[in-house]
Write a protein that holds these residues in place. Structure first.
Motif, PDB file in Angstrom:
ATOM      1  N   CYS A 583     -21.625   2.838  55.786  1.00  0.00           N
ATOM      2  CA  CYS A 583     -22.957   3.442  55.943  1.00  0.00           C
ATOM      3  C   CYS A 583     -22.920   4.578  56.961  1.00  0.00           C
ATOM      4  O   CYS A 583     -23.574   5.602  56.801  1.00  0.00           O
ATOM      5  N   ASP A 588     -26.160   6.236  55.479  1.00  0.00           N
ATOM      6  CA  ASP A 588     -27.169   5.356  54.872  1.00  0.00           C
ATOM      7  C   ASP A 588     -27.796   4.472  55.956  1.00  0.00           C
ATOM      8  O   ASP A 588     -27.283   3.403  56.281  1.00  0.00           O
ATOM      9  N   VAL A 589     -28.927   4.944  56.499  1.00  0.00           N
ATOM     10  CA  VAL A 589     -29.516   4.254  57.639  1.00  0.00           C
ATOM     11  C   VAL A 589     -30.077   2.883  57.257  1.00  0.00           C
ATOM     12  O   VAL A 589     -29.902   1.895  57.974  1.00  0.00           O
ATOM     13  N   ASN A 590     -30.700   2.801  56.116  1.00  0.00           N
ATOM     14  CA  ASN A 590     -31.353   1.538  55.737  1.00  0.00           C
ATOM     15  C   ASN A 590     -30.364   0.395  55.568  1.00  0.00           C
ATOM     16  O   ASN A 590     -30.500  -0.652  56.188  1.00  0.00           O
ATOM     17  N   VAL A 591     -29.406   0.643  54.704  1.00  0.00           N
ATOM     18  CA  VAL A 591     -28.399  -0.403  54.498  1.00  0.00           C
ATOM     19  C   VAL A 591     -27.620  -0.622  55.782  1.00  0.00           C
ATOM     20  O   VAL A 591     -27.288  -1.754  56.154  1.00  0.00           O
ATOM     21  N   ARG A 593     -28.643  -0.380  58.891  1.00  0.00           N
ATOM     22  CA  ARG A 593     -29.372  -1.231  59.824  1.00  0.00           C
ATOM     23  C   ARG A 593     -29.281  -2.701  59.379  1.00  0.00           C
ATOM     24  O   ARG A 593     -29.093  -3.606  60.198  1.00  0.00           O
ATOM     25  N   TRP A 594     -29.361  -2.910  58.082  1.00  0.00           N
ATOM     26  CA  TRP A 594     -29.268  -4.253  57.511  1.00  0.00           C
ATOM     27  C   TRP A 594     -27.904  -4.886  57.824  1.00  0.00           C
ATOM     28  O   TRP A 594     -27.794  -6.022  58.282  1.00  0.00           O
ATOM     29  N   TYR A 617     -27.216   6.553  63.539  1.00  0.00           N
ATOM     30  CA  TYR A 617     -28.500   7.178  63.853  1.00  0.00           C
ATOM     31  C   TYR A 617     -28.289   8.621  64.273  1.00  0.00           C
ATOM     32  O   TYR A 617     -28.987   9.532  63.831  1.00  0.00           O
ATOM     33  N   ASP A 625     -34.034   6.843  67.975  1.00  0.00           N
ATOM     34  CA  ASP A 625     -33.595   5.497  67.582  1.00  0.00           C
ATOM     35  C   ASP A 625     -32.239   5.160  68.174  1.00  0.00           C
ATOM     36  O   ASP A 625     -31.980   4.042  68.591  1.00  0.00           O
TER      37      ASP A 625
END
Length: 646
Positions: A583, A588-591, A593-594, A617, A625
DNA sequence: AAGGGACCTA
């Protein structure tokens, strides 16, 4: 001085420190020599004949005399070695030639003393006197016990012996020398000749079956032995059965036989314990060891040696140390270097190399095995330099390394990237003609070159082998994979299959890694599918991690996520870290962070994960962030590192 | 009267 009527030279006492009083006068001991070596004995027994304080055979305790038919040849030669002229007239035995019966007795004596030289001389005399037929069986036994197996076999077959004892002697000798196949041939030939084996023959052949892993044949003997009721009062036969099953890896069967025996002794127990220890069942081995003692039996040197192996495998340093103390207390190390090696190995396996070295240095004898145990210890624990140093010391002492030593030292060279030294070892192995005779050694050589990145050399070694096994290929494939040479790795895979070898889980890990590092998403996915579909291998965590990496690295984050979600195991830190890394690479910030949230659940202090996340970030311009210690739950140290990144 | 059982290093 007067010649005795029998021409024999008897020991009468010690005159001075280096002078022996004998029936014929005085013998002087060789200068600077504390002992006279028994030249007539096989070196395996390594027996020493002590001239002081008593003139007896140290093993048989027989009184010894010179110049008799019954004298071992090394003793006959002793006067000459000590500067005494040989007096031909003194040997009156020759003037009264023995008959066949006397020769048989003489041969038995030779067999007992393992005196091949004298035995051969006697054979000659027997032939000259035309007594060969009558003495043939005794000759066979003598040759067998002295280790001259081809001579024994020749005579046995020449006269098609009807003597079960001679057949058994040869079968047993083959078994003892590890020539299981020959023992079996001999056993079958004996039966074809119409002789029936008895309990002793069975005991001998069981040892042979164990050494070649012939559990099926062993089981037939087992049935026969039970059928004939031979097991009732024969601990040795029972022990041989336990040992046979254990050596064949049939531990349940070994245990079953063991439990049904009417009596057991320390040797029976040791056979079982050894079985467990050798099959990697160290915990079971130790349990047996304790049970044996709770039943009132005391371990001996051999028991200690095999239980030390188990301790090493378990990493049970404290248990091993207790046993070490007991061994020292009993003074068992003085004349048993097998036990000494077991001790060195135990400490080495437990990672206590200082102690291993110390025990090693205090051993009264060191052979190639004890050296190898120490060298392997260093190699195993990443102390390649020390391994090399020890290896050189060993060679400096004039001891020749064997296949095991070479294997360990190659491992050290590979870990150090010491390709020049490795090449030197390679040459030495080739000089000794050891190439291609031992898969483990061949593989170690390929692995050494592969680990050093010398793939052309690794490939060359492998190509020149006539027979290869799966590990050898595996070493080469891993080398190619590590260099990202996917095509070469795949070529290897195809070639090994053409040789009829099936790739295993380890090879697929390498292969998937290679695909991942060279961006071959399609190939990688294909192999992952084939892994279970074509090769029937259940993908392990390593394979799943490779797939996450393969998809993630190439930007297929969704597919990487799919792999994790489809894993039949619970997730782990490794896969989440790999995903997070991907990521970061693709922003790919969303994945990301997950993945990060999962990763820190395994380890709240996972600085690498915090850094990756912050980096992610920052990469996508979310500096606030990135700096938000609340969101990232950073501690002060982490924050400092974060500032560097942002 | 003879022939028989367990141990260590990759």
């Amino acid at each position: 001085m007067m010649a005795g009527t029998h021409g024999q030279l008897w020991y009468l006492g010690m005159m001075e420190e280096n002078k022996l009083k004998t029936s014929e006068g005085t013998l002087e001991k060789a200068r600077n020599s504390e002992e006279w070596r028994c030249q007539g004995l096989s070196t395996q027994r390594s027996c020493h004949f002590m001239a002081f304080p008593s003139f007896e055979h140290v093993i048989t305790m027989d009184s010894l005399c010179f110049d008799s038919w019954f004298t071992p040849s090394w003793l006959d030669e002793e006067p000459a070695r000590n500067g005494f002229a040989q007096d031909g007239n003194r040997c009156n035995d020759h003037a009264l030639p023995p008959d066949a019966t006397a020769f048989v007795t003489i041969l038995r004596n030779c067999a007992k003393n393992k005196d091949l030289r004298k035995g051969t001389k006697v054979h000659d005399d027997i032939t000259k006197m035309g007594l060969l037929e009558k003495c043939s069986d005794a000759l066979v036994t003598m040759y067998a016990k002295c280790g001259a197996l081809s001579k024994a076999k020749e005579l046995l077959e020449l006269h098609i012996s009807r003597n079960l004892f001679s057949w058994t002697a040869l079968i047993s000798a083959y078994a003892q020398q590890g020539l299981g196949k020959e023992a079996v041939d001999c056993f079958e030939k004996m039966q074809r000749a119409g002789l029936s084996p008895d309990a002793v023959t069975f005991t001998s052949i069981l040892k042979a079956y164990g050494s070649i892993g012939a559990a099926d044949k062993g089981e037939r003997v087992h049935d026969e032995v039970v059928h004939q009721g031979l097991l009732e009062n024969d601990v040795m036969l029972g022990t041989a059965l336990v040992d046979m099953y254990a050596k064949c890896g049939a531990l349940a069967k070994a245990r079953q036989v063991f439990q049904n025996l009417s009596s057991r002794n320390v040797i029976t127990w040791s056979a079982l314990i050894t079985g467990y220890a050798q099959q990697g069942e160290a915990v079971q081995a130790y349990a047996c060891y304790e049970q044996m003692q709770s039943e009132g039996l005391f371990p001996d040197a051999k028991t200690y040696a095999c239980i030390l192996k188990a301790c090493g495998d378990m990493g049970a340093k404290d248990k091993g140390e207790c046993i070490h103390n007991e061994i020292s207390r009993q003074g068992l190390l003085a004349n048993d270097f097998v036990l000494g090696t077991a001790l060195v190995d135990m400490y080495a396996k437990c990672g206590v190399l200082v102690k291993a070295q110390q025990v090693f240095e205090n051993l009264p004898h060191r052979d190639v095995t004890s050296w190898s145990a120490l060298i392997e210890g260093y190699a195993q624990h990443g102390q390649g330099e020390q391994a090399l140093k020890t290896f050189e010391q060993m060679q400096g002492g004039g001891l020749a390394p064997n296949e095991v030593t070479f294997t360990s030292i190659l491992k050290a060279c590979g870990a150090l990237g010491a390709v020049a030294k490795g090449k030197q070892i390679h040459d030495e192995i080739a000089r000794q003609g050891l190439l291609g005779s031992n898969f483990l050694l061949d593989t170690a050589l390929v692995d050494m070159y592969a680990k050093c990145g010398a793939l052309a050399q690794a490939q060359k070694v492998l190509d020149e082998l006539l027979l290869r096994d799966i590990s050898t290929w595996s070493a080469l494939i891993m080398g190619y994979a590590q260099q990202g040479q996917c095509e070469q790795a795949v070529t290897c895979l195809e070639q090994m299959q053409q040789e009829g070898l099936f790739p295993d889980a380890v090879i697929f890990s390498s292969l998937l890694n290679a695909c991942s590092h060279s961006g071959r998403v399609h190939d990688g996915h294909l192999y992952f599918t084939l892994l279970s579909k074509k090769y029937g291998i259940k993908p392990d965590l390593e394979h799943y991690a490779c797939m996450v990496d393969l998809f993630g690295r190439s930007g297929h984050i969704d597919k990487a996520v799919g792999v994790i979600q489809g894993m039949p195991f619970s997730d782990n830190l490794e896969v989440w870290s790999i995903l997070l890394g991907a990521c970061r690479k693709w922003g790919d910030v969303n994945v990301g962070r997950w993945a990060f949230e999962h990763a820190i659940q395994f380890d709240r202090e996972n600085t690498a994960a915090y850094l990756l996340m912050a980096d992610l970030y920052a990469a996508v311009g979310m500096h606030n962030d990135a700096k938000s210690n609340q969101a990232l739950r950073m501690d002060n140290e982490g924050l400092k590192m974060l500032e560097v990144v942002v």
